[in-house]
Enzyme design. Structure first.
Site, PDB file in Angstrom:
ATOM      1  N   GLU A 189      48.738  31.360  47.101  1.00 37.63           N
ATOM      2  CA  GLU A 189      48.024  30.079  47.076  1.00 37.63           C
ATOM      3  C   GLU A 189      46.641  30.166  47.729  1.00 37.63           C
ATOM      4  OE1 GLU A 189      50.816  27.643  49.206  1.00 37.63           O
ATOM      5  OE2 GLU A 189      51.929  27.156  47.406  1.00 37.63           O
ATOM      6  N   GLU A 382      56.544  29.798  42.423  1.00 38.90           N
ATOM      7  CA  GLU A 382      57.364  28.972  43.325  1.00 38.90           C
ATOM      8  C   GLU A 382      57.658  27.640  42.669  1.00 38.90           C
ATOM      9  OE1 GLU A 382      55.766  28.277  47.268  1.00 38.90           O
ATOM     10  OE2 GLU A 382      55.017  30.329  47.374  1.00 38.90           O
TER      11      GLU A 382
END
Ligand code: BGP
Length: 486
Positions: A189, A382
């Site tokens: 991220e 995810e």
């Protein structure tokens, strides 16, 4: 219909799972310093995650040898239990396992001349075990935890030197683990730098004169580090696959007022596409130049930086997806919780125990939009549900809420594939219970495997299968065709 080689998987991260914070030569890292108090109430837990880190907490943690208040120091002891845990993953039928590598296990201080052989050996053993159990390996090179020494000595990502240290670290991984890893992610991220600057780029707010500027300076350095890692991976392992990942914040206009629609475009650009545009298209997008100018942000670039970004773009894109958001120009719009950022409430959606808005169709939207924009293969790195799980009298966990969350999201993945999206894999988040990243709680559980540990790390550590274990196993065995109740 899922393609026959679809990569069903599970994901964790080193700092949230490993424990063994001082073992085999590991140096202290930035996640080892995050303090948690089990007596905190819900509000304090949320505040602590938002405040993130202060100079005082950072200093106190450096000399604290207690582990109780530092859950990332104990995790679920995966460092020692990985063999038994991977056996369960094999039983589950996982085709791929995603975890991260701890930088400070390989280079304890970050600037060491030579790597720590014990750390390298650990990952050789871990990934070999995955292979033995029929799983491909998806390795994140940096999932938030950088060696503390790089922060105290160099200022972390603000300093260009950190790029060199990172590239040396990544190069070591490519050289030593290249034959064991199937997919690489240089950064977890990468947009987290903006939304949680301590985690994302190790910034401590009270030390910054111009916090926003520092965030974008760090981000620029991370973009370069990402590109240089891609360059090194492609040179050292010619057929390597290296991806770029963001936390995906899909946004809907609160109303059809043009102002809200424009706000949605801006939110999508600033929260998501800026990062994927740079990593996939190899240059800063035009809309960001305007944003920098209007907000007085000046980042230092050096000659050659643009070429580095341009010449080293990602092979695939990845994102985490937990919820969608609502864009509005009305500052009084009702609020909701969320991953990394909180946002506006969407009245059409249900929320998780932590106030995250559950939106499976938003996943289909995200996949379509991202694929349409870049035409690159996509990995859902995810997705999952953090919830309070309760054991019944016989020690079983009936997590039908998690099954229904997974089912609805997987159905939408199927739809997206039918829409034409090239989706290559899905690594469900927190496949085994781990310490939560945002609020540092052990009680926020995502796993299909339960871990008997409380918020102070006390308990037997015993693993047991939740109902969702059997459901996900059935889903994988049928390649996503059987999503029915158990
Ligand atoms: C992502 C992080 C993960 C993870 C997940 C869930 O942003 O990459 O590390 O933990 O969010 O968040 P949390 O653990 O706070 O529930």
């Amino acid at each position: 219909m899922f393609p026959k080689d679809f990569l069903w998987g599970g994901a964790i991260a080193a700092s949230q799972a490993d424990g063994a914070w001082q073992e085999d030569g590991k140096g202290m890292d930035t996640q080892d310093l995050r303090y948690f108090d089990a007596s905190w109430n819900k509000t304090q837990r949320e505040e602590n995650r938002n405040i993130n880190m202060t100079s005082k907490r950072f200093q106190d943690a450096l000399s604290a040898d207690d582990t109780t208040h530092y859950p990332f120091r104990w995790g679920i002891d995966f460092y020692h239990t990985y063999k038994e845990d991977l056996k369960l993953m094999e039983e589950l039928g996982l085709k791929i396992f995603r975890t991260s590598i701890s930088w400070s296990r390989i280079y304890p201080n970050g600037d060491d001349k030579m790597p720590n052989e014990a750390g390298i050996q650990h990952y050789i053993d871990l990934f070999t075990e995955c292979k033995k159990r029929g799983m491909k390996v998806f390795a994140t090179i940096l999932h938030y935890n950088i060696p503390v020494h790089l922060v105290t000595e160099y200022g972390g990502w603000k300093n260009r030197k950190t790029i060199d240290f990172y590239v040396r670290y990544a190069t070591t991984l490519f050289e030593r683990l290249g034959d064991l890893v199937d997919y690489w992610l240089p950064f977890n991220e990468i947009n987290c730098a903006k939304f949680n600057p301590y985690n994302g780029c190790c910034l401590i707010k009270d030390q910054e004169k111009d916090y926003e500027n520092a965030i974008y300076q760090c981000t620029h350095h991370q973009f370069l580090a990402n590109a240089l890692a891609i360059e090194a991976a492609h040179r050292i392992i010619p057929d390597s696959k290296v991806g770029g990942m963001i936390a995906r914040f899909t946004s809907y206009p609160a109303t059809c007022r043009p102002e809200d629609v424009m706000q949605t475009i801006l939110d999508e650009n600033y929260k998501n596409y800026f990062y994927t545009d740079v990593m996939a298209r190899g240059k800063y997008p035009a809309y960001f130049r305007r944003m920098f100018e209007e907000n007085g942000i000046h980042i230092r670039k050096e000659e050659g930086d643009d070429e580095i970004l341009k010449n080293n773009t990602v092979d695939f894109l990845a994102f985490s997806y937990y919820m969608s958001m609502v864009s509005s120009t009305d500052p009084n719009h009702e609020k909701a919780g969320g991953n990394l950022v909180s946002g506006n409430r969407n009245p059409y959606l249900k929320m998780s125990d932590w106030g995250w808005q559950i939106d499976p169709i938003g996943l289909r939207i995200s996949l379509n939009e991202m694929y349409d924009r870049y035409q690159l293969p996509i990995f859902i790195a995810e997705n999952g549900l953090g919830a309070h799980d309760r054991l019944d009298e016989s020690g079983k966990i009936h997590d039908d809420y998690r099954i229904s969350y997974l089912r609805e999201h997987i159905r939408q993945m199927d739809e997206a594939i039918k829409d034409g999206v090239e989706l290559i894999g899905y690594t469900m988040w927190g496949i085994i219970d781990i310490v939560s990243c945002g609020t540092i709680e052990m009680e926020k559980r995502y796993g299909v495997i339960y871990v008997d540990l409380d918020e102070e790390g006390k308990g037997s550590g015993k693993r047991s299968k939740k109902d969702s274990f059997y459901w996900y196993q059935k889903c994988i065995n049928s390649n996503g065709a059987d999503l029915n109740e158990l």
